[in-house]
Design an enzyme around this catalytic site. Sequence first.
Site, short mmCIF file in Angstrom:
data_model
loop_
_atom_site.label_atom_id
_atom_site.label_comp_id
_atom_site.label_asym_id
_atom_site.label_seq_id
_atom_site.Cartn_x
_atom_site.Cartn_y
_atom_site.Cartn_z
N ARG A 62 0.83 -1.21 0.00
CA ARG A 62 0.00 0.00 0.00
C ARG A 62 0.86 1.26 0.00
NH1 ARG A 62 -3.50 2.51 4.00
NH2 ARG A 62 -2.61 1.15 5.58
N HIS A 66 0.39 4.36 -2.49
CA HIS A 66 0.15 5.71 -1.99
C HIS A 66 1.24 6.67 -2.46
CE1 HIS A 66 -2.84 4.84 1.51
NE2 HIS A 66 -3.09 4.08 0.46
N ASP A 67 2.46 6.17 -2.62
CA ASP A 67 3.53 7.03 -3.12
C ASP A 67 3.26 7.41 -4.58
OD1 ASP A 67 6.07 8.38 -3.03
OD2 ASP A 67 6.91 6.72 -4.19
N ASN A 93 -2.55 7.85 5.27
CA ASN A 93 -1.21 7.29 5.40
C ASN A 93 -0.81 6.98 6.84
OD1 ASN A 93 -0.71 7.38 2.62
ND2 ASN A 93 0.11 9.46 2.71
N PRO A 159 -7.47 7.52 -4.03
CA PRO A 159 -8.72 6.76 -4.15
C PRO A 159 -9.13 6.25 -2.77
CG PRO A 159 -7.20 6.15 -5.90
CD PRO A 159 -6.43 7.03 -4.96
N HIS A 189 -6.09 -6.31 -2.08
CA HIS A 189 -6.88 -6.48 -0.86
C HIS A 189 -6.99 -7.94 -0.46
CE1 HIS A 189 -9.12 -2.36 -1.37
NE2 HIS A 189 -7.84 -2.23 -1.06
N SER A 243 -8.26 -15.91 4.43
CA SER A 243 -7.12 -16.00 3.51
C SER A 243 -6.32 -14.71 3.48
CB SER A 243 -7.63 -16.33 2.10
OG SER A 243 -6.58 -16.46 1.18
#
Length: 319
Positions: A62, A66-67, A93, A159, A189, A243
Amino acid sequence: MVASKRLVVSCFLLVLLLVEANAQGLKVGFYSKTCPHAEDIVRKVVFAAMKKAPTLGAPLLRMFFHDCFVRGCDGSVLLDSSNNQAEKNAVPNLSLRGFGIIDDSKAALEKVCPGIVSCSDILALIARDAMVALEGPSWEVETGRRDGRVSNINEVNLPSPFDNIAKLITDFRTKGLNEKDLVILSGGHTIGMGHCPLMTNRLYNFTGRGDSDPSLDSEYAANLRKKCKPTDTTTALEMDPGSFKTFDVSYFKLVAKRRGLFQSDAALLDNSKTRAYVLQQARGSTFFHDFGVSMVKMGRIEVLTGRTGEIRKMCRVPN
């Protein structure tokens, strides 16, 4: 209407051209001569860390996402701020973890190849190696990025797990990514955790009338309500129940059954293209390969190459 559509298409093509132009300085094996063991050094640090704390895989993945979505893949999310006004201080963040792995990788590289490997490239390599450590997909990482010098909390507009499909598609298109990339990268995810505050609205007050999100499977919603009370702000939820520590296609199977945790997961069924990709991936056909392709594309977003940017000596501060 026709003119408007032409304008949208023209803007999208311009984004693609800019991404391609910026990415021309990237290539697989960029450090093959200047720091030939760079990837091995990073991999060793990542594998050691993941052996101790395998749950770091999702936050590290993530972090790269995000970067890249703020100022491009320039390592700006890694920068600290004396007044808490850097990207990492923005609300989305605050849950990022694993910054120490970037620091350790940089320190190891500086001993062998001082001033050669950028922090933005280190983050790109770590995202890949963390997935490999989880027995997930591997891909060849393009390197050659240089580091940005600016990190601004006010520029963080990522997003959101609350976004609808139209907003998600628009956000991804502005970065040169298409509907397939949206679905494939959402597949990240399959690992990691979410928290109850991100679900409260879906479970208890979706339209302001004390109702739940009708797109959420009723049995799954009932189970979630047992775990998340309306005022719960701390309980963690598996994004891919049963999972969440394994990188696999079960995420897509759950989304297809209307059991995606976030509104953004459920939204993937609201567009014909994204829905088709979800159902295709649920059959387990090409997820690992496609994930690598989309990660490479994302890694080209607004990169700094050539003489732009810098090679930081320490990843938390500009030179």
